[in-house]
Scaffold this motif. Structure first.
Motif, short mmCIF file in Angstrom:
data_model
loop_
_atom_site.label_atom_id
_atom_site.label_comp_id
_atom_site.label_asym_id
_atom_site.label_seq_id
_atom_site.Cartn_x
_atom_site.Cartn_y
_atom_site.Cartn_z
N MET A 1 0.83 -1.21 0.00
CA MET A 1 0.00 0.00 0.00
C MET A 1 0.86 1.26 0.00
O MET A 1 0.51 2.27 -0.64
N VAL A 2 1.99 1.23 0.70
CA VAL A 2 2.93 2.37 0.64
C VAL A 2 3.44 2.55 -0.78
O VAL A 2 3.52 3.68 -1.30
N ALA A 3 3.77 1.44 -1.46
CA ALA A 3 4.20 1.51 -2.85
C ALA A 3 3.09 2.09 -3.74
O ALA A 3 3.36 2.84 -4.68
N GLY A 4 1.83 1.76 -3.41
CA GLY A 4 0.70 2.32 -4.15
C GLY A 4 0.62 3.83 -4.01
O GLY A 4 0.32 4.54 -4.98
N VAL A 5 0.88 4.33 -2.81
CA VAL A 5 0.89 5.79 -2.59
C VAL A 5 1.95 6.44 -3.46
O VAL A 5 1.71 7.48 -4.11
N ILE A 6 3.14 5.84 -3.50
CA ILE A 6 4.23 6.38 -4.32
C ILE A 6 3.85 6.36 -5.80
O ILE A 6 4.06 7.34 -6.53
N PHE A 7 3.27 5.25 -6.26
CA PHE A 7 2.88 5.15 -7.67
C PHE A 7 1.87 6.23 -8.04
O PHE A 7 1.97 6.87 -9.10
N LEU A 8 0.87 6.45 -7.17
CA LEU A 8 -0.17 7.43 -7.48
C LEU A 8 0.39 8.84 -7.64
O LEU A 8 -0.18 9.66 -8.36
N SER A 9 1.51 9.12 -6.98
CA SER A 9 2.10 10.45 -7.09
C SER A 9 2.62 10.72 -8.50
O SER A 9 2.89 11.86 -8.86
N PHE A 10 2.77 9.67 -9.31
CA PHE A 10 3.26 9.83 -10.68
C PHE A 10 2.15 9.72 -11.72
O PHE A 10 2.41 9.77 -12.92
N THR A 11 0.91 9.54 -11.28
CA THR A 11 -0.19 9.44 -12.24
C THR A 11 -0.87 10.79 -12.40
O THR A 11 -0.76 11.67 -11.54
N SER A 12 -1.57 10.96 -13.50
CA SER A 12 -2.25 12.22 -13.78
C SER A 12 -3.68 12.17 -13.27
O SER A 12 -4.27 11.11 -13.09
N GLU A 13 -4.24 13.35 -13.05
CA GLU A 13 -5.65 13.47 -12.66
C GLU A 13 -6.50 13.44 -13.92
O GLU A 13 -6.16 14.05 -14.93
N THR A 14 -7.61 12.71 -13.87
CA THR A 14 -8.47 12.58 -15.05
C THR A 14 -9.85 13.17 -14.86
O THR A 14 -10.66 13.16 -15.79
N ALA A 15 -10.14 13.68 -13.67
CA ALA A 15 -11.48 14.24 -13.40
C ALA A 15 -11.35 15.68 -12.95
O ALA A 15 -10.56 16.00 -12.05
#
Length: 407
Positions: free
Chosen positions: A176-190
């Motif tokens: 889940m910590v890795a998931g937090v890190i990954f989300l920081s590199f994704t774009s917002e779509t809404a």
């Protein structure tokens, strides 16, 4: 307001994996709860509550926050869900009694409920154009496959490691910590929209364009979700009490077969017409329940496993079909709210019947109660087949006139 960026294939794939991790974590406690019952000696009623409180927490989160990401964006909601999941993993890790396990399950349900509609919408929005039809199947496969892998891996850990609880929940907290890190590199779509606080009022978003199909699909959700609930919530007790089996591996395997089959069938049926997929899925669920019931009555475990394959395949086909049926008819700003409505009905079917079984089993007997549970699934499966077949015939009659109508 964050600038909206074009979705990428890597974000689509990564979000799907992170979403699946939530359900891996949801399936993980199944073999561990059975182990804890042996160690701590709590009742079957407490066991059913520990299983079902997860789904009830999820329902609360869906009803209150299901539309939130339509207003504040997907990423903030997905991040909040990940932080909540990390807290629940830590409570699981340190829990000294069944009371604390129930607290952890409730927190886990809240976090997963917050995640569900936001991740479903984000996965759909990040999907490249050529993978849009696959997105619904992947979301369904993430739920089912995550549950199955979680139960199987945890069952193996119970069987072969000295402290499965510490091992599994430490790893999951790290994921889940890795998931937090990954989300920081994704774009917002809404895009942000006003009304975030107003959206927290418990309600279901059901646009007129999908309302009829949503209500006609409720029996599909009930039959479909009651089937995996048996394996994830009740099969450990059935194996131990009725079959005299308490090994972690056999419990994890039994709990995982159906979800695995559901994940595979989500892809197999992904290109099939949505309503036909729902009808076929319900037929498979009916066959699966008959086989499971036969296995219980005859004390023949392979029949239960074969039934899990049939019923799990039906669950994947019908649930994925339901998403494909309604998703094209909802607007982007309605996605999270509609998905929360679908999952609200699904998780009511996933949780309430298991709680009822847990309360009735000491009075009526485990096998008798499970038989009644199975017959209930069969009744809703038959109702679903009749309703969806009727609507399928109506769709076929309307196709010629639609084709002849002016563009």
């Amino acid at each position: 307001m964050p600038r909206l960026q074009a979705p990428s294939t890597s974000s689509f794939a990564g979000l799907t994996v992170v979403f699946a991790a939530f359900f891996f974590a949801a399936g993980a406690p199944t073999p561990l709860l059975s182990l804890r019952q042996q160690e701590w000696g709590f009742s079957a009623s407490s066991l059913s509550i520990a299983f079902a409180v997860y789904a009830l927490g999820l329902l609360v989160a869906l009803l209150v926050g299901g539309s939130l990401s339509d207003h504040v964006g997907r990423r903030p909601v997905m991040l909040a869900a990940l932080y909540g999941e990390i807290v629940s993993m830590l409570v699981f890790l340190l829990a000294p009694t069944i009371t604390w396990v129930i607290v952890a399950r409730a927190l886990q349900g809240l976090a997963t409920g917050v995640a569900t509609s936001a991740f479903n919408a984000a996965i759909n929005e990040h999907a490249p154009a050529n993978l849009k039809k696959l997105a619904g199947g992947l979301a369904t496969a993430s739920v089912a496959g995550g549950l199955g892998i979680g139960a199987l891996v945890t069952g193996a850990a119970v069987q072969f490691t000295p402290d499965a609880n510490r091992l599994i929940f430490t790893i999951l907290a790290g994921v889940m910590v890795a998931g937090v890190i990954f989300l920081s590199f994704t774009s917002e779509t809404a895009a942000k929209r006003p009304g975030a606080l107003r959206s927290l009022r418990p309600r279901l978003v059901l646009p007129a364009s999908i309302r009829t199909d949503f209500f006609a699909g409720v029996p599909v959700l009930i039959a479909g979700w009651m089937f995996p609930a048996f394996f994830l919530g009740l099969s450990p007790v059935v194996l131990r009490v009725h079959f005299g089996l308490d090994g972690g591996l056999v419990g994890g395997f039994t709990a995982s077969v159906g979800p695995f089959a559901a994940a595979v069938s989500s892809f197999i049926f992904a290109k099939q017409p949505a309503r036909r997929s729902m009808v076929t899925g319900m037929i498979l669920v009916f066959i699966g329940v008959v086989l499971v019931l036969t296995g219980i009555n005859e004390r023949w475990l392979p029949a239960i496993w074969i039934g899990a394959v049939f019923g799990g395949s039906g669950f994947g086909a019908s649930f994925g079909g339901q998403f494909r049926l309604i998703a094209p008819r909802i607007q982007p700003h309605q996605r999270a709210g509609v998905f929360s409505g679908v999952y609200t009905a699904a998780y009511l079917a996933f949780s309430i019947p298991v709680i009822i079984v847990g309360q009735l089993a000491p009075l009526a007997g485990l096998v008798t109660t499970v038989q009644f549970y199975a017959l209930t699934i069969m009744a809703f499966a038959v109702l679903s087949i009749l309703l969806q077949a009727q609507r399928l015939r109506k769709d076929i009659r309307l196709q010629p006139s639609a084709a002849n109508s002016p563009a």
